[in-house]
Scaffold this motif. Sequence first.
Motif, PDB file in Angstrom:
ATOM      1  N   ASN A  83       0.822  -1.212   0.000  1.00 26.15           N
ATOM      2  CA  ASN A  83       0.000   0.000   0.000  1.00 26.15           C
ATOM      3  C   ASN A  83       0.854   1.258   0.000  1.00 26.15           C
ATOM      4  OD1 ASN A  83      -2.507  -1.046  -0.263  1.00 26.15           O
ATOM      5  ND2 ASN A  83      -2.947  -1.113   1.942  1.00 26.15           N
ATOM      6  N   LEU A 142       2.299   1.594  -3.466  1.00 24.05           N
ATOM      7  CA  LEU A 142       1.250   1.946  -4.435  1.00 24.05           C
ATOM      8  C   LEU A 142       1.230   3.445  -4.697  1.00 24.05           C
ATOM      9  CD1 LEU A 142      -1.012   0.426  -5.936  1.00 24.05           C
ATOM     10  CD2 LEU A 142      -2.525   0.896  -4.024  1.00 24.05           C
ATOM     11  N   LYS A 143       1.641   4.211  -3.715  1.00 24.87           N
ATOM     12  CA  LYS A 143       1.610   5.670  -3.860  1.00 24.87           C
ATOM     13  C   LYS A 143       2.885   6.207  -4.502  1.00 24.87           C
ATOM     14  CE  LYS A 143      -1.321   5.668   0.149  1.00 24.87           C
ATOM     15  NZ  LYS A 143      -1.160   5.481   1.607  1.00 24.87           N
ATOM     16  N   GLN A 144       3.846   5.334  -4.735  1.00 25.91           N
ATOM     17  CA  GLN A 144       5.092   5.767  -5.366  1.00 25.91           C
ATOM     18  C   GLN A 144       4.893   5.878  -6.873  1.00 25.91           C
ATOM     19  OE1 GLN A 144       8.009   6.343  -3.552  1.00 25.91           O
ATOM     20  NE2 GLN A 144       6.658   6.076  -1.785  1.00 25.91           N
ATOM     21  N   MET A 145       5.659   6.748  -7.457  1.00 27.64           N
ATOM     22  CA  MET A 145       5.607   6.928  -8.902  1.00 27.64           C
ATOM     23  C   MET A 145       6.049   5.653  -9.606  1.00 27.64           C
ATOM     24  SD  MET A 145       6.991  10.316 -10.678  1.00 27.64           S
ATOM     25  CE  MET A 145       8.012  10.241 -12.138  1.00 27.64           C
ATOM     26  N   ARG A 146       5.350   5.340 -10.667  1.00 27.76           N
ATOM     27  CA  ARG A 146       5.708   4.248 -11.560  1.00 27.76           C
ATOM     28  C   ARG A 146       5.640   2.862 -10.924  1.00 27.76           C
ATOM     29  NH1 ARG A 146      10.703   5.294 -15.032  1.00 27.76           N
ATOM     30  NH2 ARG A 146       9.620   3.960 -16.475  1.00 27.76           N
ATOM     31  N   PHE A 147       4.674   2.673 -10.024  1.00 27.65           N
ATOM     32  CA  PHE A 147       4.426   1.347  -9.461  1.00 27.65           C
ATOM     33  C   PHE A 147       3.200   0.772 -10.174  1.00 27.65           C
ATOM     34  CE2 PHE A 147       2.439  -1.439  -6.229  1.00 27.65           C
ATOM     35  CZ  PHE A 147       3.516  -2.266  -5.938  1.00 27.65           C
ATOM     36  N   ASP A 148       3.397  -0.286 -10.939  1.00 23.79           N
ATOM     37  CA  ASP A 148       2.278  -0.912 -11.646  1.00 23.79           C
ATOM     38  C   ASP A 148       1.585  -1.910 -10.730  1.00 23.79           C
ATOM     39  OD1 ASP A 148       2.732   0.465 -13.959  1.00 23.79           O
ATOM     40  OD2 ASP A 148       3.923  -1.095 -14.898  1.00 23.79           O
ATOM     41  N   TYR A 149       0.269  -1.907 -10.773  1.00 22.36           N
ATOM     42  CA  TYR A 149      -0.475  -2.746  -9.830  1.00 22.36           C
ATOM     43  C   TYR A 149      -1.792  -3.190 -10.425  1.00 22.36           C
ATOM     44  CZ  TYR A 149      -3.113  -4.122  -5.719  1.00 22.36           C
ATOM     45  OH  TYR A 149      -3.865  -4.831  -4.824  1.00 22.36           O
ATOM     46  N   ARG A 150      -2.174  -4.413 -10.131  1.00 26.36           N
ATOM     47  CA  ARG A 150      -3.466  -4.907 -10.581  1.00 26.36           C
ATOM     48  C   ARG A 150      -4.038  -5.865  -9.555  1.00 26.36           C
ATOM     49  NH1 ARG A 150      -4.842  -9.441 -14.259  1.00 26.36           N
ATOM     50  NH2 ARG A 150      -6.832  -8.961 -15.226  1.00 26.36           N
ATOM     51  N   GLN A 151      -5.254  -5.622  -9.112  1.00 25.60           N
ATOM     52  CA  GLN A 151      -5.961  -6.601  -8.279  1.00 25.60           C
ATOM     53  C   GLN A 151      -7.261  -6.958  -8.972  1.00 25.60           C
ATOM     54  OE1 GLN A 151      -6.421  -4.388  -4.506  1.00 25.60           O
ATOM     55  NE2 GLN A 151      -8.621  -4.288  -4.848  1.00 25.60           N
ATOM     56  N   LYS A 152      -7.518  -8.255  -9.052  1.00 22.65           N
ATOM     57  CA  LYS A 152      -8.684  -8.722  -9.799  1.00 22.65           C
ATOM     58  C   LYS A 152      -9.361  -9.825  -8.991  1.00 22.65           C
ATOM     59  CE  LYS A 152     -10.956  -9.649 -13.785  1.00 22.65           C
ATOM     60  NZ  LYS A 152     -12.058  -8.706 -13.869  1.00 22.65           N
TER      61      LYS A 152
END
Lengths: 452, 452
Positions: free
Chosen positions: B171, B174-184
């Motif tokens: 978490n 997640l707020k950092q620049m250029r962090f790719d994230y996906r929750q499905k």
Amino acid sequence: MKKNQISILGSGLIGSLLSIYLKRRGLDVSIYEKRADNRKGPYREEGRSINMALSDRGWRALEKAGLTEKVKPLTIPMYGRMVHDEHGKTNFLPYGKDNQAIYSISRGKFNQLLVDEAETAGVKVNFESKIEDVDLKNFQIELTSLQSGEKETIASEVIIGSDGAYSSLRNAMLKQMRFDYRQKYISHGYKELSIPATAAGEFAMDPNALHIWPRGNFMLIALPNPDKSFTCTLFLPFEGDRVCFENINDERDVVGVFKTYFDDAYELMPNLTQEFFANPTSSLINIECFPWMLKSALLIGDACHAMVPFYGQGMNCGFEDCFILDEIIEKYGTNAWELVFAKFQKVRKPNTDAICQLAMENFEEMKSDVADPKFILRKKIEAKLHQLYPKEWIPLYTMVTFSRMPYAEAYYQGKLQQKIMDRVMADPLITQNWDKLDYEDIINQMDKARAV
Amino acid sequence: MKKNQISILGSGLIGSLLSIYLKRRGLDVSIYEKRADNRKGPYREEGRSINMALSDRGWRALEKAGLTEKVKPLTIPMYGRMVHDEHGKTNFLPYGKDNQAIYSISRGKFNQLLVDEAETAGVKVNFESKIEDVDLKNFQIELTSLQSGEKETIASEVIIGSDGAYSSLRNAMLKQMRFDYRQKYISHGYKELSIPATAAGEFAMDPNALHIWPRGNFMLIALPNPDKSFTCTLFLPFEGDRVCFENINDERDVVGVFKTYFDDAYELMPNLTQEFFANPTSSLINIECFPWMLKSALLIGDACHAMVPFYGQGMNCGFEDCFILDEIIEKYGTNAWELVFAKFQKVRKPNTDAICQLAMENFEEMKSDVADPKFILRKKIEAKLHQLYPKEWIPLYTMVTFSRMPYAEAYYQGKLQQKIMDRVMADPLITQNWDKLDYEDIINQMDKARAV
């Protein structure tokens, strides 16, 4: 504890316009915004803005709020792309028909106008109010006043998150069960630069075009401002290529890149190196999520569908969100928020997915294709098709920019057109033969493709 | 302010095993865990656990920590799937060769053992320590003691997030620049149920199998426990189908579904309706992100690659993470964390992507295919191929479960095999002719496919 009927998070373009719509429906509306009121004191844009381009969908939403005439003076029409090659030669590619334009507008002044209008309409805009948390169980917003340092809890019947790509409301939803979410950064970043007015106080280039310097995997663009300057944006890969942000570390590097690739622009940029190092390098994010709502809380605009800027539709799409939400409220009233929000996300999600995708695909077109004679010919053929058969063949850019057709429908039609045009362009003699094409046959192919 | 060399977030299976590895390298290691120490007082699993199945990758990691002999007594080998049809008839499908098994183990007891071992090794495990925030600028963890209510800030040289699908460290990233994230989330949820030991104190079914009741779009599974009970898991769509969680609202609904679809299991479940309404309905999430690190902070296990449970590899993959990280530390030492973490994420990410994908695909196999005679025949042919050509044809399940081949490699080989087997199974007479197949030719096809 304070109690609001409707709390809007974020006083950006989307939040302010939406607040005007809701206020006009007789609702009690308050906005909470972290930033200070930038209408007081000198306005700072933080050097990270890309100029906006208002197009039909945006104008329609402004029209509904009665704001067209007030916004117009802030804009400058751009009738097409002015493509600059490496020798400084330019080529003008119209966006649509003669009178069709997109309208350059700076985010800052536009936002000030919308906030003014919101306040005039009776919306309470609370600046310097930092959202600490959104409690979706009790429907409370916890915030800190950045002036007094005091914490406050605000209960709300309805919470709307128009708080952009880093939305607090979305962060609260992220922790809810069964919330799908994706954030994806692209490999390129951007930096704001500028071309000031000339010594004679005039525009340094044609003001009625969006200027592009396409260089394959990177590009520079420039959009006009009413003060006769241009706001420029440089898009480069962060790393990996020869020309990338990582490799530009001192004045010599900056000047080297600009003299080599953007020499005609360089001549017009007296503040280049100072701006390059003073302004931040920003990243570009695409965000998709679903659902957009939880009970009577709703995400809108970038908060639920941030897109990359390459189709010039981020703001227009957000304004269209407001327009469509207001239509649904008109139909179902202001006592059935869950129903209204459920209808809204259902009708809107396929369209925002489509424009997010198109925005991603259009990067290729801007940074590379517009310099390709074959691409230019292709656009010419499509323009001719549109001229001959104005209803049967509407170029994709026109459907997106100069129509109100749902984005998903435009996306679908665009894919059909693409296949047919691929076939047309596969003719090795197309460059010589393009004006002898059987245009009726192309239209027939399109009809057949649609019928499948 | 306290200062740690290494702070691990989460004392789950992955965090505890990793702490043992790191402690043995002479490092100062502390774990922070929100939950209370469940070794004291009666153990509560919260009714939301799916039994784990230890397989080769997991055992290898335990072996390296010298824990094999201690873990074994907690496990029960399962040599194959016992498929139950709607009439109560069963069909045993072996997982691999005669001696190959996966090992049922309950999460709770296993976790207690690992925490014991961590403490014995000298790791400081802090329970009831709720992480409020991870400050990635100053490398500080902010936590609240749930016992005293006091807040504490802990500076750390290294922070490792083994805090699962809802990771605090992630978490913060997640707020950092250029962090790719996906929750499905998938469309199905699950609920824990149980089959107790019989009145005579025996297993109510064969304990050496993973029992499945595949019913097309839903299923029930059961895994054995050393106390002679089975932990069952019911997987249903949340909504939309006739049989779904939304449509089960009272005892009559539960009994109706079970008598209709799982009658033989129903006879063994005296606590069914009570458990059904006492235990929560949980959701299933897939998480992918990148990068996994920021300076000397690292995500590991579910925190960076939570997967659906259908390949039984979540824990095994997390343990393999620890094993591989430890190998990289061995090579580069304990003074170059950024380098170690960069190497780790680079080598590991393609493999966790592959197993996440396989886990998703295997849901189809479990809930539907295993009841299909054609699927069973296909498995039989592949087993025969493996017997005749043990090196040239290793079934996908065997590569994933009984080998240490990188998951991405197994995924790739599996896709080649799938194409060839699709061709084999396309023969309309395959059911009669399967034992007269030209097995050598199939192997040659595989060789050719690999060479491309």
